[in-house]
Design an enzyme around this catalytic site. Structure first.
Site, short mmCIF file in Angstrom:
data_model
loop_
_atom_site.label_atom_id
_atom_site.label_comp_id
_atom_site.label_asym_id
_atom_site.label_seq_id
_atom_site.Cartn_x
_atom_site.Cartn_y
_atom_site.Cartn_z
N CYS A 93 2.01 0.91 -11.29
CA CYS A 93 2.87 2.06 -11.63
C CYS A 93 4.08 1.70 -12.48
O CYS A 93 4.17 2.12 -13.63
CB CYS A 93 3.36 2.72 -10.35
N1 NAD Z 1 -2.13 2.22 -6.75
C1 NAD Z 1 -1.19 3.01 -6.31
O1 NAD Z 1 -0.56 2.70 -5.32
C2 NAD Z 1 -0.83 4.31 -7.02
C3 NAD Z 1 0.30 5.01 -6.59
C4 NAD Z 1 0.65 6.18 -7.22
C5 NAD Z 1 -0.12 6.65 -8.28
N2 NAD Z 1 -1.22 5.96 -8.70
C6 NAD Z 1 -1.99 6.51 -9.81
O2 NAD Z 1 -3.30 6.85 -9.37
C7 NAD Z 1 -4.23 6.67 -10.44
C8 NAD Z 1 -5.35 5.77 -9.99
O3 NAD Z 1 -4.81 4.48 -9.72
P1 NAD Z 1 -5.45 3.48 -8.66
O4 NAD Z 1 -4.40 2.49 -8.35
O5 NAD Z 1 -6.10 4.23 -7.55
O6 NAD Z 1 -6.58 2.82 -9.57
P2 NAD Z 1 -7.85 1.96 -9.07
O7 NAD Z 1 -8.25 1.13 -10.23
O8 NAD Z 1 -7.56 1.33 -7.76
O9 NAD Z 1 -8.98 3.06 -8.81
C9 NAD Z 1 -9.51 3.86 -9.81
C10 NAD Z 1 -10.99 4.05 -9.54
O10 NAD Z 1 -11.48 4.97 -10.51
C11 NAD Z 1 -12.79 4.55 -10.91
N3 NAD Z 1 -13.09 5.19 -12.18
C12 NAD Z 1 -12.72 4.84 -13.42
N4 NAD Z 1 -13.17 5.74 -14.32
C13 NAD Z 1 -13.84 6.68 -13.62
C14 NAD Z 1 -14.54 7.86 -13.98
N5 NAD Z 1 -14.63 8.26 -15.24
N6 NAD Z 1 -15.11 8.57 -12.99
C15 NAD Z 1 -15.01 8.17 -11.71
N7 NAD Z 1 -14.37 7.07 -11.30
C16 NAD Z 1 -13.79 6.33 -12.26
C17 NAD Z 1 -12.69 3.04 -10.92
O11 NAD Z 1 -13.96 2.44 -10.82
C18 NAD Z 1 -11.83 2.77 -9.69
O12 NAD Z 1 -12.59 2.61 -8.52
C19 NAD Z 1 -3.42 6.13 -11.60
O13 NAD Z 1 -3.03 7.17 -12.44
C20 NAD Z 1 -2.20 5.54 -10.93
O14 NAD Z 1 -1.09 5.50 -11.80
C21 NAD Z 1 -1.60 4.80 -8.07
#
Ligand code: NAD
Length: 437
Positions: A271
Site C-alpha cells: 500500500c
Molecule cells: N494487502 C493488504 O493488506 C491491502 C490492504 C488494503 C488494500 N489493499 C488493496 O487490495 C487490492 C488487492 O491487494 P492484495 O494485497 O490482496 O493483492 P494479492 O496479490 O494478495 O491478491 C490479489 C489476487 O488477485 C488475483 N488476480 C489477479 N488478477 C486477477 C483477475 N483478473 N481475476 C481474478 N483474480 C485476479 C491474484 O492471483 C491474487 O491472488 C489492491 O488494490 C491493494 O492495494 C490491500
C-alpha cells in the site's frame, strides 16, 4: 433493489469475491462466518486448488478457517469466470500495482471489469475494493457495465468500498474496522450499505465513489508523509548525536496534538509505497503537482541507502570493508510478524550490499525462502538462527523487528549489530556492539 436487499438481509445472497489475496480472503472468511455462500474467483489455478483443499497460502489467513468453510460447502474457489452470472454481489479485490515508470497499472481492474461485463446479470451489486485513484469506479467500471443499455441504480448497482486490512494486527479485525462505502447512485449506496452491514460493525457512508476512493488514499498518504518526516529527522538527529527514538517516546507523552510515527529502513508493503502515486498521476490531469507525495516518496525510497551507509561505517569502525564481509539480515518481511515481502526494504538493502561485494545471508521465521520477483532475483533460504551463525558473520542487521527474536541473545552472540528499528531498546548489556541506523 428491494429484492436484493431482502436476499442480503436473509443472508441468502450469493457472494462472489474476485482476487483471493490479502484483501480478498479476509472477506471470504467474514461473509462465510455470517452464513453467506461465497464463490472466490482467481486467475491463479494453484491458489484455487490449494484453497479448495482447505489450505491457506497466507499466514494472516488461518487455514483452519478456510478449511471449515470449504468442508461445510460455504466456500469454493474457481477460475471459471462464467460463474459470475450466478452471483448476487461481486466484490473486486484484484491488485493495483505501479508500472516501472511509477504509473498506475490498471490492467487487473480492466480485465476484471471486462469479465464481469461479459457475464453480469440484471440486479447484481458490484463493489470495487482495490485501492485506486479517485474516478476509477466511474470512469473505468461504469461505462463497461452500461454498455448493454443497463442503468446504474436500477439494472445494476455499483459502489466503491476500500479494503482497510492490516495483516498481523491483533487489535482490529475485518469486522471491527469501520468500512467506508460510496455508491454511484443513492440506490447503489443503499444496497452496498445493506451488504456491508451484515459483516462489519460500523459502515460509514460518503457521498460519492470518488470520495470513498480519495479517503483510502488520504489514509495512506498521511502515513507515507509522516513516516518520511520521522525518517528525515532521524538522519538529522543521528548527525546531531540525538537518539530519535528517545525523542519520539518523549513527544508521545503529549496527550493531544501528537501521534507517533516511527522511522525505519524504508517503506514496504503493497500500500504505502504504491498508492500515493496513484493520486500524483491523476493530479496531473488537473494541472496539479502533489509535492508532499513526491517528497515523502523520495525520502522513503532513499532510506535503504542511508541504512547501507551506516552498515559501511559500522564495518569501517572495525577496520573491515563491505566487500567480502559476511552480513546476516534479520527479518525480510516488510513489517513485524507477517510473511509479506512485497516492496520490503530488506530486499533493497540486500541488493545494495550484494552489489558492493558483501556476502549476504538472512533469517526470517515467517519467510522460509526467497524467490525471484519482478525487481529482485534472490533465490535463498532462511538460515537457522544459531549462536554459531551469529558468531561467524561480520555484521548482523536487524531490518524487521519480529517479536520472536531474543534481542539480548542476538547482541550477546554477534560481534556487531546494526539496528534499524530500535529493536534492541531493551538490551542492557554489550550495547557498544549496537549501531542504530
Ligand atoms: N494487502 C493488504 O493488506 C491491502 C490492504 C488494503 C488494500 N489493499 C488493496 O487490495 C487490492 C488487492 O491487494 P492484495 O494485497 O490482496 O493483492 P494479492 O496479490 O494478495 O491478491 C490479489 C489476487 O488477485 C488475483 N488476480 C489477479 N488478477 C486477477 C483477475 N483478473 N481475476 C481474478 N483474480 C485476479 C491474484 O492471483 C491474487 O491472488 C489492491 O488494490 C491493494 O492495494 C490491500
Amino acid at each position: 433493489m428491494k429484492e436484493l436487499i431482502q436476499k442480503i438481509e436473509a443472508r441468502e445472497a450469493f457472494i462472489g469475491i474476485i482476487g483471493l489475496g490479502y484483501a480478498g480472503l479476509p472477506l471470504v472468511i467474514r461473509f462465510g462466518e455470517e452464513g453467506f455462500h461465497v464463490l472466490g474467483f482467481d486467475i491463479d489455478p494453484q491458489k484455487v486448488d490449494l484453497l479448495n483443499e482447505g489450505e491457506s497460502y497466507l499466514q494472516s489467513v488461518p487455514k483452519d478457517r478456510i478449511g471449515d468453510l470449504v468442508r461445510s460447502g460455504i466456500f469454493l474457489a474457481t477460475s471459471d469466470f462464467r460463474r459470475l452470472s450466478e452471483m448476487d454481489s461481486i466484490l473486486i479485490c484484484v491488485p493495483t500495482p505501479l508500472t516501472e515508470k511509477m504509473e498506475p497499472d490498471l490492467l487487473y481492474i480492466e480485465t476484471t471489469a471486462h469479465q464481469i461485463a461479459e457475464h453480469m446479470k440484471r440486479g447484481q451489486l458490484i463493489v470495487l475494493e482495490s485501492t485506486t485513484y479517485p474516478g476509477t469506479t466511474e470512469e473505468i467500471l461504469l461505462p463497461k457495465f452500461r454498455a448493454r443499455g443497463w442503468r446504474e441504480g436500477e439494472d445494476f448497482f455499483l459502489a466503491y468500498s476500500p479494503e482497510r486490512e492490516d495483516p498481523g494486527n491483533r487489535e482490529y479485525s475485518t469486522k471491527s474496522i469501520p468500512k467506508i462505502v460510496g455508491g454511484i447512485t443513492r440506490n447503489c449506496q443503499k444496497v452496498a450499505n445493506a451488504l456491508y452491514r451484515q459483516i462489519i460493525d460500523d459502515v460509514v457512508t460518503v457521498s460519492t465513489t470518488r470520495a470513498a476512493e480519495m479517503t483510502k488514499l488520504l489514509e495512506n498518504i498521511y502515513r507515507s508523509v509522516n513516516i518520511a518526516l520521522v525518517n528525515e529527522l532521524k538522519i538529522l538527529a543521528d548527525r546531531m548525536g540525538i537518539d530519535i527514538w528517545e525523542v519520539i517516546e518523549a513527544a508521545s507523552t503529549k496527550p493531544f496534538g501528537y501521534f507517533p510515527f516511527y522511522p525505519g529502513p524504508g517503506m514496504g508493503g503493497h500500500c504505502i509505497p504504491i498508492d500515493p502515486f496513484y493520486l500524483s498521476w491523476k493530479a496531473r490531469e488537473f494541472d496539479f503537482t502533489t509535492r508532499f507525495i513526491q517528497l515523502s516518496g523520495e525520502i522513503n525510497i532513499s532510506m535503504p541507502y542511508h541504512v547501507v551507509s551506516k552498515a559501511i561505517d559500522a564495518l569501517n569502525g572495525r577496520k573491515k570493508s563491505v566487500r567480502g564481509a559476511h552480513i546476516l539480515i534479520l527479518g525480510v518481511a516488510y513489517k513485524r510478524d507477517i510473511d509479506d515481502i512485497r516492496e520490503s526494504p530488506a530486499l533493497a538493502i540486500m541488493k545494495l550490499l550484494q552489489d558492493k561485494g558483501a556476502k549476504i545471508a538472512y533469517n526470517d521465521p515467517h519467510v522460509p525462502k526467497l524467490h525471484p520477483m519482478r525487481k529482485y532475483h534472490f533465490t535463498m533460504r532462511s538460515k537457522p538462527l544459531t549462536k554459531e551463525l551469529l558468531r561467524e558473520v561480520d555484521l548482523v542487521m536487524i531490518i524487521t523487528d519480529h517479536s520472536q527474536y531474543d534481542y539480548q541473545w542476538i547482541v550477546n552472540n554477534a560481534s556487531l549489530v546494526v539496528d534499524t528499528r530500535n529493536a534492541t531498546k531493551g538490551v542492557h548489556s554489550a550495547r557498544t556492539k549496537i549501531i542504530k541506523a
